[in-house]
Design an enzyme around this catalytic site. Structure first.
Site, PDB file in Angstrom:
ATOM      1  N   HIS A  18       0.850  -1.190   0.000  1.00  0.00           N
ATOM      2  CA  HIS A  18       0.000   0.000   0.000  1.00  0.00           C
ATOM      3  C   HIS A  18       0.886   1.241   0.000  1.00  0.00           C
ATOM      4  O   HIS A  18       2.115   1.157  -0.001  1.00  0.00           O
ATOM      5  CB  HIS A  18      -1.004  -0.020   1.156  1.00  0.00           C
ATOM      6  CG  HIS A  18      -0.390  -0.154   2.529  1.00  0.00           C
ATOM      7  ND1 HIS A  18       0.513   0.757   3.035  1.00  0.00           N
ATOM      8  CD2 HIS A  18      -0.550  -1.089   3.496  1.00  0.00           C
ATOM      9  CE1 HIS A  18       0.858   0.395   4.261  1.00  0.00           C
ATOM     10  NE2 HIS A  18       0.239  -0.735   4.564  1.00  0.00           N
ATOM     11  N   HIS A  21       3.712   1.539   2.635  1.00  0.00           N
ATOM     12  CA  HIS A  21       4.930   0.808   2.259  1.00  0.00           C
ATOM     13  C   HIS A  21       5.684   1.598   1.189  1.00  0.00           C
ATOM     14  O   HIS A  21       6.909   1.699   1.221  1.00  0.00           O
ATOM     15  CB  HIS A  21       4.589  -0.565   1.658  1.00  0.00           C
ATOM     16  CG  HIS A  21       3.904  -1.505   2.604  1.00  0.00           C
ATOM     17  ND1 HIS A  21       2.708  -2.111   2.307  1.00  0.00           N
ATOM     18  CD2 HIS A  21       4.252  -1.959   3.831  1.00  0.00           C
ATOM     19  CE1 HIS A  21       2.346  -2.897   3.306  1.00  0.00           C
ATOM     20  NE2 HIS A  21       3.260  -2.815   4.250  1.00  0.00           N
TER      21      HIS A  21
HETATM   22  O1  ME8 Z   1       6.542  -4.152  10.264  1.00  0.00           O
HETATM   23  N1  ME8 Z   1       2.705   4.842   6.574  1.00  0.00           N
HETATM   24  O2  ME8 Z   1       6.173  -5.069   8.166  1.00  0.00           O
HETATM   25  P1  ME8 Z   1       4.937  -4.170   7.682  1.00  0.00           P
HETATM   26  C1  ME8 Z   1       4.042   4.749   6.555  1.00  0.00           C
HETATM   27  N2  ME8 Z   1       7.835  -6.984   8.616  1.00  0.00           N
HETATM   28  N3  ME8 Z   1       4.705   3.599   6.740  1.00  0.00           N
HETATM   29  C2  ME8 Z   1       3.981   2.502   6.963  1.00  0.00           C
HETATM   30  C3  ME8 Z   1       2.573   2.509   6.998  1.00  0.00           C
HETATM   31  C4  ME8 Z   1       1.930   3.751   6.788  1.00  0.00           C
HETATM   32  N4  ME8 Z   1       0.619   3.899   6.786  1.00  0.00           N
HETATM   33  N5  ME8 Z   1       2.156   1.253   7.249  1.00  0.00           N
HETATM   34  C5  ME8 Z   1       3.272   0.479   7.362  1.00  0.00           C
HETATM   35  C6  ME8 Z   1       6.782  -4.970   9.391  1.00  0.00           C
HETATM   36  N6  ME8 Z   1       4.368   1.237   7.195  1.00  0.00           N
HETATM   37  C7  ME8 Z   1       7.920  -5.949   9.572  1.00  0.00           C
HETATM   38  C8  ME8 Z   1       9.218  -5.208   9.473  1.00  0.00           C
HETATM   39  S1  ME8 Z   1      11.895  -5.091   9.462  1.00  0.00           S
HETATM   40  C9  ME8 Z   1      13.131  -6.124   9.902  1.00  0.00           C
HETATM   41  C10 ME8 Z   1      10.452  -6.057   9.679  1.00  0.00           C
HETATM   42  C11 ME8 Z   1       5.770   0.823   7.271  1.00  0.00           C
HETATM   43  O3  ME8 Z   1       4.583  -4.734   6.342  1.00  0.00           O
HETATM   44  C12 ME8 Z   1       6.088   0.190   8.617  1.00  0.00           C
HETATM   45  O4  ME8 Z   1       6.287   1.193   9.578  1.00  0.00           O
HETATM   46  O5  ME8 Z   1       3.886  -4.127   8.711  1.00  0.00           O
HETATM   47  C13 ME8 Z   1       7.337  -0.581   8.282  1.00  0.00           C
HETATM   48  O6  ME8 Z   1       8.486   0.223   8.373  1.00  0.00           O
HETATM   49  C14 ME8 Z   1       7.084  -1.015   6.833  1.00  0.00           C
HETATM   50  O7  ME8 Z   1       6.030  -0.196   6.336  1.00  0.00           O
HETATM   51  C15 ME8 Z   1       6.674  -2.469   6.735  1.00  0.00           C
HETATM   52  O8  ME8 Z   1       5.538  -2.714   7.533  1.00  0.00           O
END
Ligand code: ME8
Length: 517
Positions: A18, A21
């Site tokens: 999304h 990400h």
């Molecule tokens: O946390 N706005 O995965 P994830 C900005 N697998 N950034 C966002 C967001 C948003 N609305 N939603 C998610 C994980 N993110 C783990 C990480 S690292 C060794 C393991 C960002 O798929 C979130 O903060 O939930 C993270 O940095 C990344 O997207 C992946 O989130």
């Protein structure tokens, strides 16, 4: 600094990418492209986090296997990053064989060292966070404060990592290294969390979770998500527990910055640091926690139904290239704060900054050059102007902002330079100078603007690589130079352009596109 290494968080593959990400990958890519303008050896790592209960459950619900789900969704992340021109060097999947083997060895090493021990435990597990929560961390309704859901009560025998053993050393490191956690205001938050820190569960019994990496010495347990996921930053470079590291590890570790969202700062600045200390591996130079992208000021969530993918935005505005979205995402959230996406804001911002401020300026100036000088740069017009000094100070402040990984402030600084050039042209009014017969003065003003645009094409390149190329092509300059090589008077004398060669660098976004959705 001779080399630069940036990592992004690796995304869970239980859903499609999304715009949140995308935000992280875009700012990371911009930072990496900026550092390529400063140093020769730059490396960017991204990837997908593929183990855990969330993926196991989603696969079951969809009637597929976890592996099939991971393969499909890992590809959708790769496709999204290709659409957004994200130039990573390596894409790691935690199901990659080399990663799994290395994680198993890391686990065994920590077991041998006595930093991992087995323990029967009853705790509150949040599958959103993929970790046990401390009851003190729950909100007033007993829910996980990030995912808004009640954690599951779980009783099981797990392996635990002795995080408490490293607590004091972690606190000391954070206090002694003010650049370690960025932006600075997040460090206190971490220090507060450290006060209540306990040893952490790093495995789950296969009877409850089977989609994970097996513990080598105990096949009834799988290594659990965070130790697996966090290790990607070193396994991707060829880290070896016995010290026979790969070339990339020798060259790029320690990492310059782990770029992650604020929700996972604790895992990076506490858990990961404890694990690295236990392994005797050098610590990251910094961890940058970015804010969240909201949608029309609301948190994005499946239950609200407001999850937007980068492809939706590109399709609804009929964008052929990602420059506008990259620019918007980069500037919407200032240094670690939350940002907002709405179709309206997106359209207004890029129309104002990229179409009016930036693109129109080049277009108008080139048209005047054709009208008054037949598109030719005359030697007597080539000289430094007050804008030359503004270019130099902009380069300095852009570098300063990127030193702090603040791509938003740097982006605004670049647009300010275009603003200054717009003010300059309005004040000097070259069209009036031409009318009054002050033709040499008119030529000098046009040259000053075009030379500033030449610098701008280099400065804006990390954000908008395609727009930058179009500017560079029309000004016949090389936009692949290092930042310190941005020269004044880069545009040479002679025929620059003909009327037919002038092309808009960015077309305004039309409101009707968004309404079609
Ligand atoms: O946390 N706005 O995965 P994830 C900005 N697998 N950034 C966002 C967001 C948003 N609305 N939603 C998610 C994980 N993110 C783990 C990480 S690292 C060794 C393991 C960002 O798929 C979130 O903060 O939930 C993270 O940095 C990344 O997207 C992946 O989130």
């Amino acid at each position: 600094m001779e080399r630069f290494y940036l990592t992004t968080a690796i995304d869970y593959v239980n859903g499609a990418p999304h715009i949140g990400h995308a935000y992280e990958k875009i700012i990371s890519d911009i930072i990496v492209r900026h550092y390529k303008q400063r140093v020769d050896n730059v490396y960017m790592l991204t990837g997908t986090d593929e183990h855990g209960i969330k993926i196991q459950k989603t696969a079951k619900d969809l009637g597929t296997t976890p592996k099939e789900l991971c393969d499909k969704n890992a590809q959708s992340f790769k496709d999204a990053w290709a659409l957004l021109d994200i130039n990573y060097d390596k894409f790691i999947r935690t199901t990659d064989d080399y990663h799994e083997k290395c994680v198993q060895k890391i686990f065994e090493k920590l077991l041998e060292k006595g930093d991992i021990y087995k323990h029967s435990y009853t705790g509150l597990y949040c599958s959103g966070c993929e970790c046990f929560l401390n009851p003190k961390d729950l909100d007033e309704n007993g829910n996980c404060p990030i995912h808004g859901k009640k954690p599951d009560k779980v009783s099981e025998e797990n392996y635990f990592f002795k995080l408490t053993k490293y607590k004091d050393a972690i606190i000391k490191h954070i206090k002694e290294n003010p650049d370690f956690i960025r932006p600075y205001f997040r460090a206190n938050e971490v220090l507060n969390q450290l006060e209540n820190i306990e040893d952490i569960s790093v495995s789950r019994p296969t009877s409850n979770v089977n989609w994970g990496i097996s513990v080598l010495s105990d096949f009834e347990q799988v290594i659990y998500v965070w130790i697996d996921a966090l290790s990607n930053y070193i396994t991707a470079l060829g880290y070896d527990v016995d010290g026979c590291h790969g070339e990339l590890f020798k060259k790029y570790w320690p990492v310059d910055v782990h770029m992650i969202g604020k929700d996972i700062l604790k895992f990076h600045s506490i858990y990961w640091i404890g694990i690295l200390m236990a392994l005797g591996v050098e610590l990251p130079k910094s961890i940058y926690a970015h804010g969240w992208i909201m949608i029309n000021k609301d948190k994005m969530s499946k239950s609200t139904g407001n999850v937007i993918s980068p492809k939706t935005v590109m399709d609804s505005f009929e964008l052929k290239e990602p420059d506008a979205l990259r620019y918007f995402m980069a500037v919407t959230a200032l240094n670690g704060r939350d940002g907002n996406y709405s179709d309206e804001e997106f359209k207004e911002r890029v129309n104002a900054d990229l179409a009016n401020n930036f693109g129109n300026l080049l277009n108008r100036t080139l048209n005047m050059l054709v009208k008054y000088f037949d598109g030719e740069i005359l030697p007597q017009h080539i000289e430094e102007s007050e804008l030359t000094y503004k270019v130099k100070s902009t380069v300095r402040s852009v570098k300063k902002y990127f030193d702090e990984y603040d791509a938003a402030s740097a982006g605004l600084e670049i647009i300010n330079l275009a603003d200054a050039a717009n003010k300059y042209i309005a004040e000097r009014a070259p069209w009036t100078l031409a009318k009054e017969g002050k033709i040499e003065e008119c030529g000098k003003v046009l040259y000053a603007i075009l030379d500033t645009m030449a610098a701008l094409s280099v400065l804006i390149k990390p954000y908008c690589p395609n727009i930058s190329d179009r500017v560079a092509k029309q000004l016949k300059i090389d936009n692949n130079v290092k930042l310190d090589e941005i020269a004044s008077c880069a545009i040479k004398q002679g025929k620059l352009i003909s009327k037919e060669e002038i092309e808009p660098v960015f077309l305004r976004l039309d409101s009707e596109f968004a309404d079609k959705k």
